[in-house]
Design an enzyme around this catalytic site. Sequence first.
Site, PDB file in Angstrom:
ATOM      1  N   ASP A 154      -7.615  39.244  11.395  1.00  0.00           N
ATOM      2  CA  ASP A 154      -6.512  38.290  11.345  1.00  0.00           C
ATOM      3  C   ASP A 154      -5.246  39.020  10.909  1.00  0.00           C
ATOM      4  O   ASP A 154      -5.138  39.462   9.764  1.00  0.00           O
ATOM      5  CB  ASP A 154      -6.857  37.168  10.361  1.00  0.00           C
ATOM      6  N   CYS A 204      -4.853  26.784   9.901  1.00  0.00           N
ATOM      7  CA  CYS A 204      -3.620  27.566   9.855  1.00  0.00           C
ATOM      8  C   CYS A 204      -2.646  26.929   8.845  1.00  0.00           C
ATOM      9  O   CYS A 204      -2.920  26.935   7.657  1.00  0.00           O
ATOM     10  CB  CYS A 204      -3.050  27.664  11.271  1.00  0.00           C
ATOM     11  N   HIS A 227      -7.160  35.396  14.266  1.00  0.00           N
ATOM     12  CA  HIS A 227      -6.586  34.156  13.757  1.00  0.00           C
ATOM     13  C   HIS A 227      -6.677  33.047  14.818  1.00  0.00           C
ATOM     14  O   HIS A 227      -6.345  33.256  15.973  1.00  0.00           O
ATOM     15  CB  HIS A 227      -5.123  34.389  13.381  1.00  0.00           C
TER      16      HIS A 227
END
Length: 245
Positions: free
Chosen positions: A179, A132, A212
Amino acid sequence: MANEGKPCPCDIGDRIEYGGLGQEVQIEHIKAYVVRPSTASDKAIIVIQDIFGWQLPNTRYMADMLASNGYIAVCPDFFVGKEPWNPAHDWSKFQEWLEDKKPTNINKEVDTVLRFLKEQCGAERIGVVGFCWGGVATHYLALQYPEIKAGVSVYGIVREKEDRFTLKSPTLFIFAENDYVIPLDQVSALEAKLKEKCTMDYKVKIFPGQTHGFVHRKREDINPGDKLYIQEARTDMLNWLNKYM
């Protein structure tokens, strides 16, 4: 937060109840979690946190996984003592919180950790894995540090640098099909530009049906339908590191 140009808040996902096998140490001006493999190694991985900070059990679990595969793993506090993001915080304040925590402004900390790994741990081959926020940071380091032997950027893209496609380290990019933070058109644009401009080895892989954070924030026992993809992504990460380190 995995898109430097237009960062978005993340769901913390499934917290792993995990204590960790390593120890917390002080490395010059930053704290870090360090875990060593069972046998001596001259290979090390810098594990870069997401927005929830260096103490998130999920990230330490990934560091321990790397150590179990023969790597010295170090997860530094790249926020340098500043408070990590908390899901209870007001998301409207996220951009303000991020201002002094840019994933492309970590060279001082990276240089500190590199010195530690070389001088204190005897590391001769060093790689980077980031998730991330850390995925953006990993992409950034792959553009800046030729000495890094391999990088694995997990759901992260540098968007704002003109030279963001001229990788200096072999880099694996892992993305999720569903995502909401990084749309597939951004992934396609990244891959097209890398193909056009990058002379270093790279790979862009999209995992179908995933969201995600799936590689480190999903627990396999809670998400059995995602288990094979979680395991495949982690295997890809290890295979990439093994190939270049």
